[in-house]
Design a protein around this motif. Structure first.
Motif, PDB file in Angstrom:
ATOM      1  N   ILE A 559       0.834  -1.191   0.000  1.00  0.00           N
ATOM      2  CA  ILE A 559       0.000   0.000   0.000  1.00  0.00           C
ATOM      3  C   ILE A 559       0.869   1.242   0.000  1.00  0.00           C
ATOM      4  CG2 ILE A 559      -2.008  -1.035   1.112  1.00  0.00           C
ATOM      5  CD1 ILE A 559      -1.035   0.140   3.769  1.00  0.00           C
ATOM      6  N   GLN A 560       0.292   2.324  -0.489  1.00  0.00           N
ATOM      7  CA  GLN A 560       0.939   3.630  -0.428  1.00  0.00           C
ATOM      8  C   GLN A 560       0.010   4.566   0.332  1.00  0.00           C
ATOM      9  OE1 GLN A 560       1.894   5.558  -4.181  1.00  0.00           O
ATOM     10  NE2 GLN A 560       3.592   6.633  -3.227  1.00  0.00           N
ATOM     11  N   LEU A 561       0.526   5.271   1.323  1.00  0.00           N
ATOM     12  CA  LEU A 561      -0.305   6.112   2.169  1.00  0.00           C
ATOM     13  C   LEU A 561      -0.670   7.408   1.453  1.00  0.00           C
ATOM     14  CD1 LEU A 561       1.142   5.722   5.770  1.00  0.00           C
ATOM     15  CD2 LEU A 561      -0.217   4.140   4.377  1.00  0.00           C
ATOM     16  N   ALA A 562      -1.950   7.729   1.479  1.00  0.00           N
ATOM     17  CA  ALA A 562      -2.430   8.966   0.871  1.00  0.00           C
ATOM     18  C   ALA A 562      -2.310  10.142   1.826  1.00  0.00           C
ATOM     19  CB  ALA A 562      -3.884   8.799   0.433  1.00  0.00           C
ATOM     20  N   THR A 563      -2.042   9.872   3.092  1.00  0.00           N
ATOM     21  CA  THR A 563      -1.876  10.902   4.112  1.00  0.00           C
ATOM     22  C   THR A 563      -1.025  10.329   5.230  1.00  0.00           C
ATOM     23  OG1 THR A 563      -3.060  12.448   5.555  1.00  0.00           O
ATOM     24  CG2 THR A 563      -3.956  10.218   5.388  1.00  0.00           C
ATOM     25  N   THR A 578       4.192   8.038  13.760  1.00  0.00           N
ATOM     26  CA  THR A 578       3.407   8.548  12.639  1.00  0.00           C
ATOM     27  C   THR A 578       4.119   8.198  11.338  1.00  0.00           C
ATOM     28  OG1 THR A 578       2.503  10.372  13.939  1.00  0.00           O
ATOM     29  CG2 THR A 578       2.390  10.569  11.544  1.00  0.00           C
ATOM     30  N   VAL A 579       3.423   7.509  10.446  1.00  0.00           N
ATOM     31  CA  VAL A 579       3.996   7.097   9.165  1.00  0.00           C
ATOM     32  C   VAL A 579       3.658   8.172   8.133  1.00  0.00           C
ATOM     33  CG1 VAL A 579       4.148   5.262   7.455  1.00  0.00           C
ATOM     34  CG2 VAL A 579       3.594   4.712   9.836  1.00  0.00           C
ATOM     35  N   PRO A 580       4.645   8.761   7.470  1.00  0.00           N
ATOM     36  CA  PRO A 580       4.374   9.896   6.583  1.00  0.00           C
ATOM     37  C   PRO A 580       3.650   9.497   5.305  1.00  0.00           C
ATOM     38  CG  PRO A 580       6.700   9.300   6.505  1.00  0.00           C
ATOM     39  CD  PRO A 580       6.093   8.484   7.597  1.00  0.00           C
ATOM     40  N   ARG A 581       2.967  10.475   4.749  1.00  0.00           N
ATOM     41  CA  ARG A 581       2.275  10.311   3.470  1.00  0.00           C
ATOM     42  C   ARG A 581       3.246   9.857   2.392  1.00  0.00           C
ATOM     43  NH1 ARG A 581       0.198  15.755   1.440  1.00  0.00           N
ATOM     44  NH2 ARG A 581       2.395  15.947   0.929  1.00  0.00           N
ATOM     45  N   GLY A 582       2.790   8.967   1.514  1.00  0.00           N
ATOM     46  CA  GLY A 582       3.602   8.469   0.413  1.00  0.00           C
ATOM     47  C   GLY A 582       4.393   7.217   0.727  1.00  0.00           C
ATOM     48  N   SER A 583       4.431   6.815   1.994  1.00  0.00           N
ATOM     49  CA  SER A 583       5.206   5.628   2.370  1.00  0.00           C
ATOM     50  C   SER A 583       4.638   4.372   1.709  1.00  0.00           C
ATOM     51  CB  SER A 583       5.191   5.453   3.894  1.00  0.00           C
ATOM     52  OG  SER A 583       5.840   6.510   4.536  1.00  0.00           O
ATOM     53  N   LEU A 584       5.548   3.495   1.279  1.00  0.00           N
ATOM     54  CA  LEU A 584       5.179   2.189   0.734  1.00  0.00           C
ATOM     55  C   LEU A 584       5.363   1.148   1.827  1.00  0.00           C
ATOM     56  CD1 LEU A 584       7.002   2.445  -2.702  1.00  0.00           C
ATOM     57  CD2 LEU A 584       4.536   2.462  -2.369  1.00  0.00           C
ATOM     58  N   LEU A 585       4.340   0.335   2.051  1.00  0.00           N
ATOM     59  CA  LEU A 585       4.384  -0.630   3.149  1.00  0.00           C
ATOM     60  C   LEU A 585       3.804  -1.962   2.712  1.00  0.00           C
ATOM     61  CD1 LEU A 585       2.968   1.784   5.872  1.00  0.00           C
ATOM     62  CD2 LEU A 585       5.353   1.069   5.690  1.00  0.00           C
ATOM     63  N   TYR A 586       4.405  -3.032   3.208  1.00  0.00           N
ATOM     64  CA  TYR A 586       3.915  -4.387   2.964  1.00  0.00           C
ATOM     65  C   TYR A 586       2.835  -4.709   3.997  1.00  0.00           C
ATOM     66  CZ  TYR A 586       3.976  -9.505   2.553  1.00  0.00           C
ATOM     67  OH  TYR A 586       3.629 -10.817   2.387  1.00  0.00           O
ATOM     68  N   VAL A 587       1.722  -5.250   3.538  1.00  0.00           N
ATOM     69  CA  VAL A 587       0.603  -5.578   4.425  1.00  0.00           C
ATOM     70  C   VAL A 587       0.770  -7.002   4.943  1.00  0.00           C
ATOM     71  CG1 VAL A 587      -1.901  -5.810   4.618  1.00  0.00           C
ATOM     72  CG2 VAL A 587      -0.921  -3.999   3.187  1.00  0.00           C
ATOM     73  N   HIS A 588       0.964  -7.126   6.264  1.00  0.00           N
ATOM     74  CA  HIS A 588       1.066  -8.454   6.880  1.00  0.00           C
ATOM     75  C   HIS A 588      -0.310  -9.105   7.030  1.00  0.00           C
ATOM     76  CE1 HIS A 588       5.239  -7.662   7.766  1.00  0.00           C
ATOM     77  NE2 HIS A 588       4.939  -6.596   8.479  1.00  0.00           N
ATOM     78  N   ALA A 702      12.358   4.764   1.241  1.00  0.00           N
ATOM     79  CA  ALA A 702      12.056   4.936  -0.181  1.00  0.00           C
ATOM     80  C   ALA A 702      12.408   3.632  -0.883  1.00  0.00           C
ATOM     81  CB  ALA A 702      12.839   6.102  -0.776  1.00  0.00           C
ATOM     82  N   SER A 703      11.563   3.233  -1.816  1.00  0.00           N
ATOM     83  CA  SER A 703      11.744   1.936  -2.452  1.00  0.00           C
ATOM     84  C   SER A 703      13.050   1.863  -3.244  1.00  0.00           C
ATOM     85  CB  SER A 703      10.572   1.644  -3.391  1.00  0.00           C
ATOM     86  OG  SER A 703      10.822   0.473  -4.137  1.00  0.00           O
ATOM     87  N   THR A 704      13.752   0.743  -3.067  1.00  0.00           N
ATOM     88  CA  THR A 704      14.968   0.486  -3.852  1.00  0.00           C
ATOM     89  C   THR A 704      14.829  -0.793  -4.680  1.00  0.00           C
ATOM     90  OG1 THR A 704      15.996  -0.768  -2.036  1.00  0.00           O
ATOM     91  CG2 THR A 704      16.406   1.609  -2.116  1.00  0.00           C
ATOM     92  N   LEU A 705      13.590  -1.297  -4.844  1.00  0.00           N
ATOM     93  CA  LEU A 705      13.407  -2.562  -5.568  1.00  0.00           C
ATOM     94  C   LEU A 705      13.964  -2.488  -6.980  1.00  0.00           C
ATOM     95  CD1 LEU A 705       9.843  -3.818  -4.525  1.00  0.00           C
ATOM     96  CD2 LEU A 705      12.046  -4.075  -3.367  1.00  0.00           C
ATOM     97  N   GLY A 706      13.763  -1.336  -7.630  1.00  0.00           N
ATOM     98  CA  GLY A 706      14.234  -1.206  -9.003  1.00  0.00           C
ATOM     99  C   GLY A 706      15.736  -1.192  -9.141  1.00  0.00           C
ATOM    100  N   ASP A 707      16.449  -1.004  -8.042  1.00  0.00           N
ATOM    101  CA  ASP A 707      17.918  -0.994  -8.102  1.00  0.00           C
ATOM    102  C   ASP A 707      18.494  -2.405  -8.174  1.00  0.00           C
ATOM    103  OD1 ASP A 707      17.716   1.740  -7.816  1.00  0.00           O
ATOM    104  OD2 ASP A 707      18.125   1.704  -5.651  1.00  0.00           O
ATOM    105  N   TRP A 708      17.700  -3.406  -7.788  1.00  0.00           N
ATOM    106  CA  TRP A 708      18.226  -4.757  -7.650  1.00  0.00           C
ATOM    107  C   TRP A 708      17.796  -5.699  -8.769  1.00  0.00           C
ATOM    108  CZ3 TRP A 708      21.663  -6.159  -3.794  1.00  0.00           C
ATOM    109  CH2 TRP A 708      21.904  -5.185  -2.827  1.00  0.00           C
ATOM    110  N   SER A 709      16.549  -5.559  -9.211  1.00  0.00           N
ATOM    111  CA  SER A 709      16.082  -6.478 -10.260  1.00  0.00           C
ATOM    112  C   SER A 709      14.847  -5.894 -10.928  1.00  0.00           C
ATOM    113  CB  SER A 709      15.744  -7.850  -9.657  1.00  0.00           C
ATOM    114  OG  SER A 709      14.654  -7.745  -8.745  1.00  0.00           O
ATOM    115  N   GLU A 710      14.441  -6.502 -12.033  1.00  0.00           N
ATOM    116  CA  GLU A 710      13.185  -6.141 -12.685  1.00  0.00           C
ATOM    117  C   GLU A 710      12.507  -7.415 -13.180  1.00  0.00           C
ATOM    118  OE1 GLU A 710      13.292  -4.421 -16.687  1.00  0.00           O
ATOM    119  OE2 GLU A 710      15.488  -4.519 -16.588  1.00  0.00           O
ATOM    120  N   THR A 711      11.184  -7.376 -13.155  1.00  0.00           N
ATOM    121  CA  THR A 711      10.422  -8.518 -13.657  1.00  0.00           C
ATOM    122  C   THR A 711      10.398  -8.458 -15.175  1.00  0.00           C
ATOM    123  OG1 THR A 711       9.043  -8.445 -11.676  1.00  0.00           O
ATOM    124  CG2 THR A 711       8.222  -9.719 -13.540  1.00  0.00           C
ATOM    125  N   VAL A 712      10.671  -9.573 -15.816  1.00  0.00           N
ATOM    126  CA  VAL A 712      10.701  -9.603 -17.283  1.00  0.00           C
ATOM    127  C   VAL A 712       9.672 -10.607 -17.787  1.00  0.00           C
ATOM    128  CG1 VAL A 712      13.106  -8.917 -17.455  1.00  0.00           C
ATOM    129  CG2 VAL A 712      12.556 -11.335 -17.254  1.00  0.00           C
TER     130      VAL A 712
END
Length: 715
Positions: A559-563, A578-588, A702-712
């Motif tokens: 999810i990405q926080l809208a606020t 307090t988790v800032p707006r725009g944060s990307l988080l994995y839902v457990h 901030a997400s770093t997923l794109g620095d390591w791999s990409e889905t092809v």
């Protein structure tokens, strides 16, 4: 404010009240803790909750009526208030929407003049730009504190004033009795001008100090100066750059102030920004006796109706033109009538039903009214092309959401907002990046540079089907076919029925959609859901062949926080961070509970695992206001990854090393694991006969997923 008006204010005498204000011990305390006392320093006055708060009433989180309010007595004289401040008393005994429109017009005029008067008394050489910025900052402060609420004429017959924070906050700018009790006894709470002046005393010092703050780039960076001033006002002198720290315990207050400063939502209720106040501002600001308001106008005399905003007892907001009432249902849409007939020339009035009964009343829906009045406006359901990349904002002119519309892409208009009678600035709600937001679309002289009409056939993301589309009925109970959008029942169209759209009608403040169709030789209209205040379009009608999307994020989603949202140990429990707006988080996991199906996401942030509130699913759906499914997703089992750098394969996440897999290698995902303080992502893969886990980046801060791999994708 015009240069002429500013010069007129500069030529008036300096306020006597300011010359009498000694700094002393009280202002030393103010410099330490601000107006609310959010510091850890102990408050000097231990007043109990709701101290001297008689006949307390609730309210709503909207302009003029925030909860809660208590009798003006014993703090002040209600008869004095009614005699001197009648225009800025919110009347709970009249139709709410019309009264809010009247109230906001009057309060805006009073605040506009008062805050400018104060600044020019303290700083006679202030530029026009600074006066305008100072006004905007104080408007936002009053919005943040109380939604511009001060006096209310309540239904119990008693005159009230706002009392927030368990009764400790007094008046529009919320002077806290635990910190400023002696000043409240002097009238700084109940008397609206004393309240505003005292709040500005605190705010002005911070406004000036912000010029030399490390977080303010220049003296004319008005937005940053305002944010620093508010941080001090809310948290104390040591907090002048608090707004730059998203992890501060009070970051939510700073974010809230910035959102209000950016969006200027109060303007939705202000038809004429230069509307003349009916109060003698200079007299009240000087602290002089006998500062009475202007003489009352006879609201039942038809000679007083032309040129004014007229609020009818039946609820409509009108102009009296050509011997008839020209009206809109929602007072916020008076802007449309002002575009057609010109700005109001006098104070608003509310005549009795008996006085207006003999006159014709024409009521216009906002969609047809604005569509006809505003040149080049695209209305709800129509398609536009974004001519350039335009920042998408949470509200019209509000905070940027971190992405923009795509130049050349076609969007469907889901809402429109028009401001300013002459320039006719327009904003459109669109869906981009799987989120709803507003883009600026220019003014009457240049709107074509921002967006342009586009063919519906080029639209890829259809939310409101159009003429000739085939649609399918969604509810299991079917949808009633009616002779008109609000007409008589014709038949019930069962779930799954497929129909061709003959016409589309959009109505009301929620942008409710109705489809004209033919069913069993009967012509009529089907309700198709609403756009605003909890979108329900897909709950009622879908395109034929369209499959329902996911209603909300579930375990395993990102999810990405809208606020900014408070993380708590359990749903509704103790605050963790307090988790800032725009944060990307994995839902457990998710939890849904309560009468309105309140949604909570279990997530990890900054070393804390807990629950974020995600809005409500039933009643007025609000889930998109809190968090949305992120456009970024994890690779699924079976997906191929192309490694963008050498990665270590280990027997378990962060376990013993097996081998290093070189950059450029393609590996197949077996499963994924998200763990750790920063939502670290690991993929289980097989390489050269060995099965193990590789690190694939993290989601926060901030997400770093794109620095390591990409889905092809491979054929």
């Amino acid at each position: 404010m015009s240069r002429l008006k500013i010069n007129q204010l500069k030529n008036q005498n300096t306020m006597k009240i300011l010359s009498k204000n000694a700094r002393g011990v009280v202002l030393l305390i103010l410099g330490l803790v601000g107006v609310h006392g959010t510091s850890s320093v102990a408050a000097p006055y231990e007043t109990p909750d709701y101290y001297l708060c008689y006949n307390r009433v609730g309210g709503e989180w909207n302009f003029g009526r925030v909860p809660s309010a208590c009798d003006v007595t014993p703090w002040g004289d209600p008869a004095y208030v009614e005699e001197n401040f009648a225009p800025v008393i919110f009347n709970d005994n009249t139709e709410r929407g019309a009264e809010r429109q009247r109230y906001m017009q009057e309060v805006h005029a009073m605040l506009r003049e008062s805050v400018a008067y104060y600044l020019l008394a303290r700083k006679p050489d202030a530029s026009e730009a600074e006066v305008l910025a100072w006004q905007r900052a104080n408007f936002a402060k009053a919005h943040q504190e109380t939604f511009w609420t001060h006096y209310r004429d309540a239904t119990d017959g008693n005159l009230k004033m706002v009392r927030g924070d368990y009764g400790h906050g007094h008046g529009m700018v919320q002077i806290d009795d635990r910190w400023h009790f002696p000043k409240l006894e002097e009238g700084k709470g109940w008397h609206i001008f004393e309240n505003i002046i005292y709040g500005m005393e605190l705010f002005y010092d911070a406004w000036e100090d912000a010029v030399s703050a490390s977080c303010v780039s220049s003296a004319d960076n008005w937005r940053d100066r305002a944010r620093s001033a508010y941080s001090v006002y809310n948290g104390g002198a040591s907090k002048i750059c608090r707004w730059t720290d998203p992890n501060d315990v009070w970051a939510g207050n700073d974010i809230g102030f910035a959102d209000k400063y950016d969006s200027q939502t109060w303007l939705n209720y202000v038809v004429d920004p230069l509307f003349p106040t009916s109060l003698d501002v200079a007299c009240f600001m000087e602290g002089n006796p006998g500062c009475s308001a202007v003489a009352p106008v006879d609201a039942d005399d038809p000679a007083n109706w032309p040129g004014r905003q007229v609020y009818l007892t039946s609820g409509e907001s009108c102009r009296f033109e050509g011997g008839a009432f020209e009206c809109v249902d929602n007072p916020a849409d008076m802007m449309c009538l002002s575009i057609v007939y010109g700005a109001p020339t006098g104070t608003s009035i509310s005549p009795t039903a008996e006085a207006t009964a003999a006159y014709t009343k024409n009521v216009y829906d906002r969609h047809s009214c604005f569509g006809a009045a505003v040149t080049g406006l695209s209305t709800v359901g129509q398609t536009i092309r974004s001519e350039i990349a335009i920042n998408v904002r949470a509200t019209p002119g509000g905070s940027a959401m971190g992405f923009a519309s795509q130049a050349g892409k076609v969007y469907q208009v889901l809402d429109f907002v028009v401001s300013d009678i002459n320039s006719q600035y327009r904003y459109y709600m669109i869906r981009e990046n799987n989120r709803l937001g507003y883009i600026y679309a220019g003014k009457v002289s240049d709107f074509g540079n921002w967006t342009s009409p586009a063919p519906y056939s080029e639209l890829e993301d259809v939310l409101i089907p159009q003429v000739e589309d085939k649609i399918r009925v969604v509810p299991e109970s079917g949808i009633n076919l009616r002779s008109a959008p609000d007409g008589a029942l014709v038949a019930n169209v069962p779930a799954g029925a497929k129909l061709k759209v003959d016409s589309v009608v959009v109505r009301g403040v929620d942008n409710s959609v109705y489809y004209g169709v033919q069913f069993q030789n009967n012509a009529g209209y089907l309700y198709g859901g609403k756009v605003l205040n909890g979108m329900t379009l897909k709950d009622w009608i879908m395109l034929d062949g369209e499959e329902p999307g996911k209603d909300h994020a579930e375990a395993g989603d990102i999810i990405q926080l809208a606020t900014g949202i408070n993380l708590r140990d359990v749903p509704g429990g103790s605050w963790l961070v307090t988790v800032p707006r725009g944060s990307l988080l994995y839902v457990h996991s998710i939890v849904i509970q309560g009468t309105n199906d309140y949604l909570y996401y279990e997530v990890t942030y900054n070393g804390h695992r807990g629950f974020l509130y995600g809005g409500q699913l039933e009643g007025t759906r609000t889930i998109d206001n809190w968090a949305v499914l992120a456009s970024l997703t994890l690779a699924d089992s079976g997906d191929k990854l192309l490694l963008r750098q050498d990665v270590e394969q280990r027997v378990a996440p962060a376990g013993d090393l097996i081998q290093v897999i070189p950059e450029g290698t393609k590996v197949k995902v077996i499963t994924s694991v998200v763990m750790g303080d920063n939502n670290d992502v690991y993929y289980q893969v097989k390489y050269e006969g060995q099965t193990g886990f590789i690190f694939a980046g993290h989601l926060t801060p901030a997400s770093t997923l794109g620095d390591w791999s990409e889905t092809v994708k491979e054929k």
